[in-house]
Design an enzyme around this catalytic site. Structure first.
Site, short mmCIF file in Angstrom:
data_model
loop_
_atom_site.label_atom_id
_atom_site.label_comp_id
_atom_site.label_asym_id
_atom_site.label_seq_id
_atom_site.Cartn_x
_atom_site.Cartn_y
_atom_site.Cartn_z
N ASP A 61 45.15 27.98 47.62
CA ASP A 61 45.34 27.90 46.16
C ASP A 61 46.82 28.03 45.81
O ASP A 61 47.19 28.78 44.90
CB ASP A 61 44.53 28.98 45.46
CG ASP A 61 44.33 28.66 43.97
OD1 ASP A 61 44.52 27.48 43.60
OD2 ASP A 61 44.01 29.57 43.19
N LEU A 101 45.42 41.94 33.69
CA LEU A 101 46.47 40.93 33.87
C LEU A 101 45.94 39.51 33.78
O LEU A 101 46.61 38.61 33.30
CB LEU A 101 47.16 41.14 35.23
CG LEU A 101 48.00 42.41 35.38
CD1 LEU A 101 48.55 42.51 36.79
CD2 LEU A 101 49.14 42.43 34.37
N GLY A 102 44.73 39.31 34.25
CA GLY A 102 44.18 37.96 34.17
C GLY A 102 43.01 37.78 35.12
O GLY A 102 42.56 38.72 35.78
N LYS A 122 43.00 44.17 42.31
CA LYS A 122 42.20 42.94 42.20
C LYS A 122 40.75 43.28 42.50
O LYS A 122 40.44 43.94 43.49
CB LYS A 122 42.69 41.88 43.18
CG LYS A 122 41.90 40.59 43.05
CD LYS A 122 42.57 39.46 43.80
CE LYS A 122 41.79 38.17 43.58
NZ LYS A 122 42.42 37.03 44.26
N THR A 164 42.26 40.71 37.87
CA THR A 164 43.34 41.61 38.24
C THR A 164 43.70 42.54 37.09
O THR A 164 43.61 42.16 35.92
CB THR A 164 44.59 40.82 38.66
OG1 THR A 164 44.96 39.91 37.62
CG2 THR A 164 44.32 40.03 39.93
N GLY A 219 41.22 34.88 38.03
CA GLY A 219 41.39 33.71 38.86
C GLY A 219 40.05 33.19 39.29
O GLY A 219 39.00 33.68 38.86
N GLY A 220 40.06 32.19 40.16
CA GLY A 220 38.80 31.61 40.57
C GLY A 220 37.90 32.58 41.31
O GLY A 220 36.69 32.44 41.31
N PHE A 221 38.49 33.61 41.99
CA PHE A 221 37.68 34.52 42.77
C PHE A 221 37.99 35.98 42.48
O PHE A 221 37.64 36.86 43.24
CB PHE A 221 37.87 34.27 44.27
CG PHE A 221 37.12 33.08 44.76
CD1 PHE A 221 35.92 33.23 45.40
CD2 PHE A 221 37.61 31.81 44.54
CE1 PHE A 221 35.21 32.13 45.84
CE2 PHE A 221 36.91 30.71 44.97
CZ PHE A 221 35.70 30.87 45.62
N GLY A 222 38.67 36.27 41.40
CA GLY A 222 38.96 37.67 41.15
C GLY A 222 39.51 37.94 39.76
O GLY A 222 39.89 37.03 39.04
#
Length: 955
Positions: free
Chosen positions: A140, A16-17, A41, A24, A19-22
């Protein structure tokens, strides 16, 4: 690689994408009959110290428990189904929320209405109040982390993977305490969070910025800031009521104490007991039933709000007001400006002639300071973006370069680092660019770009530069991107700070005073290319110096490029936030690129099918582009089997041959002579670890030893000859022995003061009282010493006779000494004026040889000043007016830069006579630029790539 099934249960459907810390994934639960869809995640800590791993597991379990509790008690937070650890990687299994994020909805439907934004705030603030009551700060909040749930049109707050208990903001790793992790998104993150100290009010700020983004369609990082308060100026971009504007302005105050104390207070402000006083519902009928005092107060409030909103437009310069006027809602349509690109319209800071602009860097922008900033930004853009990036060979091949995280090449002082990838070496999504990764970092961003030779490191760096320039032009609070090459760091005793001052002065003609101020105030964003081009014996020291600079100037953002093998061979590692590796091209990319170029490269395409060596070369974007230029129209028989190095040499030979076949524009030079001149230049640049060649910065060390000695002799004879001609007119009546001594002293003085080993063009010409005062004492001392020595006769140079003449009050001795003092003071005054005319400034335009031409012009001005001062002094003392006028003029032109012009001319003559350079050097370098061997960078030249420089240096 992520396995197809996680925990023997969850089958991965797609990514799915990130992020700054994970990272998904969308997955299905195969252990349940209905196989429900869920979101997984992944969090991966890079642990350098094994004993830390157990601590991280415990921390992960605590955070999972928090998420479970949040999801159970509030239906606007995704439920946590499970968590597990697999292959030392941490996973959270969460509920899938069906709907669009607010950022997706914004892209699809355009900016939100006031009513919709207010409803979203009213629905999300209770969720925020709930998580705050549990001691959790989200950290966030942004449009991408709020899903507009389809089934009930309710906002759902997601991405709690970074949640931390407020009672435990630190983690102890091996006995050391680390600060709380800085997370968040630039623009939506308040100042206290950017320095790692988030509070509950930080989420209030982020939610307010989210609402502003939805109302205006503009990301907060592209909005202007108020010149005095630093608050975001956004009201003129959205036609909404003052009621909501006032609430959002309070929510987004820079000072956290000025915001709403908690989510409940903001919710209460959005739902007042009496909506009667909401000015968006205010009508003439409403006013008629209010008291006169209330009506007056309401209209005064509206008038003040309108005046404040128009502050920027009213204070702006005429051309800037026109830009702002185009942003008014009623003018957007008629000016053909879409909401999608409003943030691309250039804006300028207001009223620079009337106000000072306070910036987060702790300084103030005056009108001149702002002009200096703009000049440097324009120079970087013209030199590197337009001059190099847009004309580079890489620009011919618009191939998406693959990126890979390489956090294992960095030093992590605390032993661990949360990472978004599976491993320390993980491919980055093709949709992500280097600039995206850089902008996602927090305050003090630092990035290392690695790659093979010709992989596109410099191109990637300059693409980042292009985007950062665009941001800096739109927002005065953003640092100034500056591109420099580390190859010129040649002295381990010089700090990076000192090197920056020198390079800004040499490369961008920024005065040292301005450069130092920018560095001290951390107003520069450093883009440093060529760590691998630093002398091999100094690279480790250079890395250590960069680390020390980052420690001393923690908020200065920095990007460094290096060949990966050269970096990996170092014993030191950069203390940067992240590192990326530019992957080689795949064969599929190579074939697709060649397919798009047509049939002229048919032989090359055929050869690539079977030639493994050629395939390896083609994986480099640089070499692929050179192939397309060198191998056009050739037959397959011309591509014999060779080793990798032989094939690279053959390719460059073909490329050089093809470039000399290009149509000639103004000048024509023979192939052999051109290759010889380029080879000489390449060798000299490589020997001196230089990248950019400036004609006016040619130094005597370019000469071989025999020519260097000849240069010294020619320089001394030239200045002696000039001095003798002047002396003939000045000291006609003085005995020859005094003339010889005076002339010798003058020559020694000039040698010591101006030197022969370095050539420093006198380019800057702006008066500075500060510089004049700083050199006043020095000028008086130098002037007195020179004046007394010049006026004493030969016998008086004997110290005993001078002493006897003084103590016996010999009138002639005293008068000569007094006249010498007056003369010396005149010379000292002239020295002070010279130094006062080299004040802080940054040159606007730079052309090849500009420094030498400016030195010649400046010397004429100084000559006139010197002639005027000594003519006045000679008239006052009754000396030879014409003679001393000539002396003053001669001294002035030498002090003003003629010495630079003479020494430069001698070097050029000697190198020309030796055959190392042509007489019209700039014309030849322009010719080489047309042949695509060189590129122009401001007033200098660089080889199109380091590999080509090395090729010519070996010839």
């Amino acid at each position: 690689m992520i396995p197809a099934v996680l925990n023997n249960r969850y089958r991965i459907i797609r990514t799915l994408g990130k992020g700054g810390f994970g990272k998904t994934f969308l997955a299905e639960d195969t252990h349940l009959p209905s196989q429900p869809i869920c979101v997984i995640k992944q969090l991966k800590p890079v642990v350098e110290k094994p004993h830390v791993y157990q601590l991280m597991q415990e921390r992960f379990a605590r955070e999972a428990a928090i998420l479970e509790e949040l999801g159970k008690e509030n239906n606007q937070i995704p439920k946590l189904y499970a968590y597990f650890v697999e292959n030392e990687q941490f996973y959270l299994v969460q509920e899938l929320i069906d709907g669009l994020t607010l950022s997706q909805k914004l892209r699809q439907e355009g900016f939100f209405s006031e009513d919709l934004v207010q409803n979203i705030l009213i629905d999300i603030l209770p969720v925020l109040d709930y998580i705050h009551s549990k001691g959790i700060i989200h950290r966030d909040i942004k449009p991408g982390n709020i899903i507009y749930r389809e089934k009930d049109s309710k906002p759902v707050l997601i991405d709690f993977g970074i949640a931390k208990e407020i009672v435990d903001p630190t983690i102890e790793l091996g006995g050391e305490i680390t600060n709380t992790i800085v997370t968040g998104t630039p623009g939506f993150m308040p100042p206290e969070q950017a320095v790692g100290k988030p509070i509950f009010a930080s989420d209030i700020y982020s939610l307010g910025m989210t609402a502003i983004s939805l109302l205006t369609g503009v990301s907060p990082e592209y909005l202007q800031n108020h010149p005095q308060t630093g608050e975001t100026i956004w009201e003129s971009r959205s036609d909404i009521s003052s009621f909501l504007k006032n609430i959002l302005n309070r929510a987004t105050k820079i000072n956290s104490g000025d915001r709403f104390p908690n989510a409940k207070a903001m919710l209460a402000a959005l739902q007042p007991q009496d909506q009667f006083f909401s000015d968006r519902a205010l009508s003439q009928q409403d006013l008629s039933v209010q008291s006169p005092e209330t009506q007056i107060s309401k209209f005064q409030s509206l008038n003040n709000r309108d005046s404040q909103n128009r502050y920027s437009q009213d204070k702006a310069l005429p051309e800037e007001r026109e830009n702002w006027k185009r942003l008014e809602p009623e003018n957007i349509k008629q000016n053909n400006i879409s909401q999608d690109n409003i943030n691309q319209v250039p804006t300028q800071p207001p009223g620079l002639s009337e106000v000072n602009l306070n910036t987060p860097f702790g300084t103030q922008y005056s009108q001149q300071s702002y002009r200096n900033r703009q000049i440097l930004i324009n120079k970087v853009k013209n030199y590197w973006v337009k001059g190099v990036l847009e004309t580079s060979l890489h620009g011919v091949a618009l191939i998406e370069l693959g990126l890979e995280n390489r956090l294992d090449v960095l030093a992590h002082p605390w032993g661990m680092l949360w990472e978004t990838s599976e491993q320390t070496r993980q491919e980055i999504s093709q949709n992500s660019k280097a600039i995206d990764l850089f902008l996602q970092m927090g305050t003090g961003r630092s990035l290392l770009i690695l790659g093979e030779p010709g992989s596109g490191k410099t191109t990637t760096l300059l693409e980042i530069t292009r985007d950062l320039i665009r941001i800096a032009q739109q927002n005065i609070n953003q640092p100034i991107p500056v591109v420099l090459n580390l190859s010129t760091w040649t002295n381990s005793k010089i700090s990076i700070e000192q090197w920056l001052v020198k390079e800004l002065n040499t490369s961008y003609q920024v005065s040292k005073e301005i450069a130092q101020k920018w560095i001290d105030n951390q107003q520069l964003l450093l883009l440093l290319d060529g760590l691998d081009e630093v002398n091999s014996s100094l690279r480790d020291a250079c890395v250590a110096a960069i680390n020390q600079f980052c420690q001393n100037y923690g908020e200065t953002e920095i990007i460094v490029c290096s060949r990966i093998k050269d970096y990996q061979n170092l014993s030191h590692r950069l203390h940067f936030q992240t590192a990326i590796y530019i992957q080689p091209l795949t064969l599929e990319q190579v074939y697709q690129y060649l397919q798009n170029l047509g049939t002229e490269l048919y032989a090359l395409k055929q050869a690539l099918q079977t030639n493994k060596t050629l395939q390896e070369l083609a994986k480099s974007p640089l070499m692929l582009n050179i192939m397309t230029l060198a191998y056009q129209g050739i037959s397959i028989t011309e591509l014999p089997g060779m080793t990798l190095e032989e094939h690279r040499q053959h390719l460059f030979n073909k490329y050089v041959q093809r470039m000399f076949e290009r149509r000639v524009a103004k000048h024509s030079y023979s192939k052999n002579q051109s290759i010889y001149w380029l080879s000489w230049l390449a060798r000299k640049l490589k020997e001196r670890s230089q990248t950019v060649f400036l004609i006016e910065r040619m130094q005597p060390d370019l000469l071989p030893k025999n020519l260097y000695r000849l240069y010294i002799l020619c320089s001394l004879l030239t200045f002696t000859g000039i001095g003798w001609l002047v002396a003939i007119h000045v000291i006609k009546t003085i005995p020859p022995e005094k003339a010889i001594i005076s002339l010798s002293l003058t020559i020694v003085f000039f040698w010591l003061y101006f030197g022969l080993n370095r050539i420093n063009p006198v380019e800057t010409l702006q008066w500075s009282w500060k510089n004049a005062r700083k050199n006043l004492v020095k000028g008086m001392i130098y002037g007195l010493a020179l004046g007394i020595l010049l006026k004493l006769n030969v016998t008086e140079l004997e110290l005993d006779k001078v002493f006897l003449g003084i103590i016996s009050f010999d009138f002639s001795v005293w008068m000569r000494a007094l006249r010498g003092i007056i003369f010396g003071l005149s010379m000292g005054l002239f020295f002070v004026i010279i130094r006062g005319f080299t004040g802080p400034k940054i040159q606007k335009i730079t052309n090849p040889g500009q420094g030498i031409r400016k030195s010649a012009k400046n010397s004429l001005l100084f000559g006139i000043i010197g002639a005027s001062i000594l003519r006045f002094t000679a008239t006052m003392l009754g000396w030879s007016v014409n003679g001393w006028t000539i002396f003053g003029f001669s001294f002035g032109i030498v002090a003003g830069g003629v010495d630079t012009c003479v020494k430069h001319l001698i070097i050029r003559i000697l190198l020309f006579q030796r055959g190392s350079i042509p007489w019209n050097y700039a014309a030849f370098l322009d010719y080489a630029t047309e042949r695509i061997f060189l590129q122009k960078v401001g007033g200098g030249y660089i080889f199109i790539h380091r590999l080509l420089l090395e090729y010519f240096a070996r010839m």
